[in-house]
Design a protein around this motif. Structure first.
Motif, PDB file in Angstrom:
ATOM      1  N   SER A  30     -10.534  89.654   3.842  1.00 49.79           N
ATOM      2  CA  SER A  30      -9.905  88.334   3.744  1.00 49.79           C
ATOM      3  C   SER A  30     -10.505  87.470   2.643  1.00 49.79           C
ATOM      4  N   SER A  31     -11.689  87.800   2.181  1.00 47.42           N
ATOM      5  CA  SER A  31     -12.362  87.009   1.146  1.00 47.42           C
ATOM      6  C   SER A  31     -12.941  87.933   0.094  1.00 47.42           C
ATOM      7  N   GLN A  80     -26.238 100.256  -5.723  1.00 46.19           N
ATOM      8  CA  GLN A  80     -25.239 101.170  -5.176  1.00 46.19           C
ATOM      9  C   GLN A  80     -23.841 100.542  -5.183  1.00 46.19           C
ATOM     10  N   ALA A  81     -23.765  99.202  -5.076  1.00 45.41           N
ATOM     11  CA  ALA A  81     -22.466  98.532  -5.174  1.00 45.41           C
ATOM     12  C   ALA A  81     -21.912  98.663  -6.590  1.00 45.41           C
ATOM     13  N   GLU A 112      -9.841  87.053 -11.495  1.00 44.66           N
ATOM     14  CA  GLU A 112      -9.759  88.421 -11.998  1.00 44.66           C
ATOM     15  C   GLU A 112      -9.755  89.475 -10.898  1.00 44.66           C
ATOM     16  N   GLY A 113      -9.705  89.041  -9.641  1.00 48.21           N
ATOM     17  CA  GLY A 113      -9.682  90.004  -8.546  1.00 48.21           C
ATOM     18  C   GLY A 113     -10.980  90.769  -8.416  1.00 48.21           C
ATOM     19  N   ALA A 114     -12.099  90.135  -8.740  1.00 50.02           N
ATOM     20  CA  ALA A 114     -13.404  90.798  -8.661  1.00 50.02           C
ATOM     21  C   ALA A 114     -14.144  90.363  -7.402  1.00 50.02           C
ATOM     22  N   VAL A 115     -14.983  91.237  -6.898  1.00 50.08           N
ATOM     23  CA  VAL A 115     -15.825  90.939  -5.738  1.00 50.08           C
ATOM     24  C   VAL A 115     -17.055  90.179  -6.220  1.00 50.08           C
ATOM     25  N   LYS A 122     -15.039  98.020   1.162  1.00 52.10           N
ATOM     26  CA  LYS A 122     -13.731  97.493   1.589  1.00 52.10           C
ATOM     27  C   LYS A 122     -13.291  96.335   0.692  1.00 52.10           C
ATOM     28  N   MET A 123     -14.246  95.501   0.297  1.00 51.24           N
ATOM     29  CA  MET A 123     -13.913  94.374  -0.585  1.00 51.24           C
ATOM     30  C   MET A 123     -13.411  94.872  -1.934  1.00 51.24           C
ATOM     31  N   LEU A 124     -14.053  95.905  -2.473  1.00 49.34           N
ATOM     32  CA  LEU A 124     -13.625  96.452  -3.760  1.00 49.34           C
ATOM     33  C   LEU A 124     -12.219  97.035  -3.685  1.00 49.34           C
TER      34      LEU A 124
END
Length: 743
Positions: A226-227, A246-247, A358-361, A219-221
């Motif tokens: 929210s974070s 796996q991520a 950069e919008g990265a998790v 979901k974060m990717l």
């Protein structure tokens, strides 16, 4: 009018405005290296930003001379990150920008390794040459060369020599002149993996906890949370690495790149082995043990888009990916993520900022998260995924606390560094063919050298610390300044031979273990024995193959090691770090005990941990023995909140040092008085006062400790005072923002 703001490596912490010639307009971008006139010379610098106008009032702006076309550029988003670092960590822009590129890339001195190959230039002409000259003895060599190249494709000269025994360069040159053969050049990558091979691995079925964590990361990717930061709080051996793997696979499916940070070089080979097993050689390695040529090639592989995964220590954070999707900070609590030289950045915190830009998790993984990260997760700033069970639901190791106060004095000629419980347990493992780890977080043979007659203590003359004795080399070493002298045979003060060694380090533990645990096969891992990258791998490989019974070491063996045959961990002096004059001492002690205890019982046999201590009632020791992170965290945070320490405040330490103590004190007092004008009721100033270690390398050290919130204005003033006000000659000042130690 097009203006480029350029930073030049002259340590002025200042951008200079230059006109962009029309011919260069399409090529000038943020992060490009350019040549510019500077004074009476030409210098190189990086473009930090572009503008339509300039505030310069000293006359006409000079134009950019040209591009440095053979030099690497910095991606624009990394330039933005570097500028933030300079502002936040109170360092110069030159220092910050310099950190973004490895020295091997930045200097321009390292070049790609080029190999010359020979290949057929015209296949039809080559086949015709063979047909027409196949029976002519005078053309036999040339015919053989053409046949070899037709059959095997492009070849270097060395390979042709093995394929054609009668090889001669003159024959090859004749074919080149006749345009049957041509030369080409290719870049040859310096292979950091060498001849090593790993067996491929496949994703493992996730446990319930792993599945929940991976669903949240998914979901974060997708940007549905929210974070962008996740604390992956998993007990040791809970399978955090499988979640990382796996991520990364999920991020790669989305066309994104990934960075994996590990806290120490010693962990890098093991981590790389697991990641290569899953992703093949489609990853790059970045750490300080690489040669300049290897570092140059690895950085360029990333910069050219040849790989999408980078693994390494702190500096790997600045891998030049353009489509970054995931940053993993393994063992996020480790103090080695904090740079000790300017810019004194925290790789963990900069990773969070890079992810934001950069919008990265960002995944922060740990069995013992730092107080700051735990607090951010508890307040909702970071997301939280818990993994409370070990892989395959293994039982946590049995933990025994041994009170060393009850051991009594040792028998004549013997030592009580090893308790009877630990000795019995080690021999039991040896009989069963299992392995043991003995941990002591102090290297050397002995801590101090003392004369029984006059009380003389061997201390470094340039630092406020005692020498550490090494029996193997018969030397006394200062681990602060690196000074080394021969060990004394007689007391230099009273000439008595009754000079002895007090305290204990890993070298002495190794010596004692060799006597106590005969015929055990023993090796030691600490920074005295592990001098090169290959040293780590050699010892760990012997341990992995079962060629060693006991591994003795410092904190470098406390984390990241996965050896299923290790069923016993002995912690020789668990409360060693609790006496340090630092508010983080309990946290670090808890983390070390928990991490090293996690090395036991990772296979099919339940592990055992024996904690030897002179302070068994201490809360930190008790919580660590119970593996009770939540209990310890509550206890530690209450103490920190009461004293206004991080995470409830930010901590900044201003360091002053110099050989003339009176000059250092005078400057520090004046500096502090000026800085206090920018304080408010939420900021506390302590000092300047002598540092706990008052002298290092002959320089007196004073500290100003600042705690508080809403520090932006004060930090801006601090940056100006530290960087743009010249201290007296012989006095140095530097700033450590979010300091990790009060020493």
């Amino acid at each position: 009018m097009a203006i480029a703001k350029v930073i030049i490596d002259v340590s002025l912490d200042k951008e200079f405005d230059y006109l962009i010639p029309e011919t260069l307009l399409p090529q000038i971008k943020v992060g490009v290296m350019v040549r510019v006139p500077f004074g009476h010379s030409t210098r190189e610098g990086y473009v930090l930003s572009l503008a339509d106008s300039s505030d310069y009032t000293g006359g006409r702006l000079k134009p950019i001379t040209g591009l440095c076309e053979t030099r690497a550029n910095i991606p624009e988003h990394l330039v933005t990150l570097g500028r933030w670092m300079a502002d936040y960590y109170c360092c110069s822009q030159e220092q910050s920008i310099r950190t973004l590129l490895p020295a091997a890339v930045r200097s321009g001195k390292i070049k790609p390794r080029i190999r010359r190959l020979y290949r057929i230039a015209d296949v039809a002409a080559a086949e015709s040459f063979v047909a027409c000259n196949g029976t002519k003895p005078s053309a036999a060599l040339r015919v053989d060369l053409v046949k070899a190249l037709l059959a095997h494709g492009a070849q270097p000269a060395d390979s042709l020599k093995s394929l054609v025994p009668a090889f001669s360069q003159s024959g090859l040159n004749t074919l080149i002149r006749n345009k049957i053969v041509e030369t080409v050049e290719e870049i040859v990558r310096r292979d950091v993996f060498g001849d090593s091979h790993v067996l491929p691995s496949k994703p493992l079925p996730p446990s319930a906890d792993q599945k929940k964590a991976l669903e949240l990361i998914g979901k974060m990717l997708l940007g549905e949370t929210s974070s962008h930061v996740l604390l992956l709080h998993g007990v040791t051996n809970s399978g955090k690495t499988e979640v990382y793997l796996q991520a990364i696979a999920k991020a790669r499916e989305m066309g994104k790149s990934a960075i994996v940070l590990v806290p120490e070089i010693s962990l890098t080979p093991q981590t790389v082995r697991r990641f290569r097993a899953r992703f093949g050689d489609q990853l790059s390695v970045l750490h300080s043990r690489l040669s300049d040529g290897e570092r140059f090639d690895e950085w360029n592989r990333i910069n050219n888009g040849e790989v999408q995964i980078a693994v390494g220590a702190r500096s790997a954070l600045f891998a030049p990916f353009r489509n970054l999707g995931l940053i993993i900070v393994d063992e996020e609590h480790e103090s080695s993520y904090k740079q000790s030289e300017a810019p004194r950045y925290s790789a963990r915190d900069v990773a969070v900022m890079r992810g934001k830009l950069e919008g990265a998790v960002v995944i922060l993984g740990s069995a013992t998260p730092s107080a700051e990260t735990s607090y951010n997760a508890s307040t909702g700033k970071f997301l939280l995924a818990r993994m409370a069970a070990q892989v395959d639901n293994k039982l946590a190791p049995r933990v025994t606390i041994v009170d060393q106060r009850l051991a009594g004095p040792p028998e004549p000629g013997k030592s009580n560094f090893f308790s009877k419980a630990l000795i019995t347990a080690v021999f039991d493992r040896m009989r069963r063919g299992e392995q043991s780890i003995i941990f002591l977080n102090r290297r050397g043979y002995a801590r101090v050298m003392i004369c029984e007659e006059c009380g003389f203590e061997a201390r470094c003359p340039d630092c406020s610390v005692a020498y550490t004795y090494s029996r193997q080399r018969e030397t006394l070493t200062c681990h602060l300044c690196g000074g080394v002298i021969p060990a004394y045979e007689l007391c230099p003060q009273c000439l008595s031979p009754k000079i002895r060694y007090a305290g204990v380090g890993t070298e002495k533990i190794e010596s004692l273990a060799g006597a106590v645990f005969k015929p055990a096969r023993i090796a030691r891992m600490d920074s005295d024995t592990m001098r090169g990258a290959d040293d780590y791998e050699a010892v760990l490989e012997r341990f992995r193959r079962g060629e060693l019974d006991i591994l003795i070491g410092t904190q470098m063996i406390a984390k990241g090691l996965h050896f299923p045959n290790v069923t016993l961990v002995g912690i020789v002096n668990a409360d060693l770090g609790l006496s340090m004059p630092d508010f983080r001492a309990p946290e670090r002690t808890f983390q070390l005990i928990t991490q090293v205890a996690g090395r036991a019982g990772r296979g099919d046999i339940r592990g055992e941990v024996i904690i030897q201590t002179h302070n068994p009632e201490n809360e930190t020791i008790q919580y660590a023995a119970q593996q009770d992170f939540d209990g310890f965290s509550k206890f530690d945070l209450e103490f920190r909140q009461l004293l206004a320490y991080p995470p409830y405040t930010h901590l900044i330490i201003v360091h002053f040092r110099g050989e003339d103590e009176s000059m250092v004190v005078e400057f520090a007092n004046g500096f502090t008085a000026e800085l206090q004008r920018y304080g408010h009721e939420g900021i506390r100033f302590a000092g300047p006062s002598p540092a706990p270690i008052e002298r290092i390398k002959g320089k007196f050290r004073y500290m100003l400790v600042i705690r508080g919130s809403r520090l932006k204005l004060l930090r801006q003033a601090l940056r100006v005072l530290a960087l743009h006000r010249q201290p007296p000659k012989g006095v140095e000042v530097y700033v450590d923002v979010d300091a990790q130690s009060l020493l």
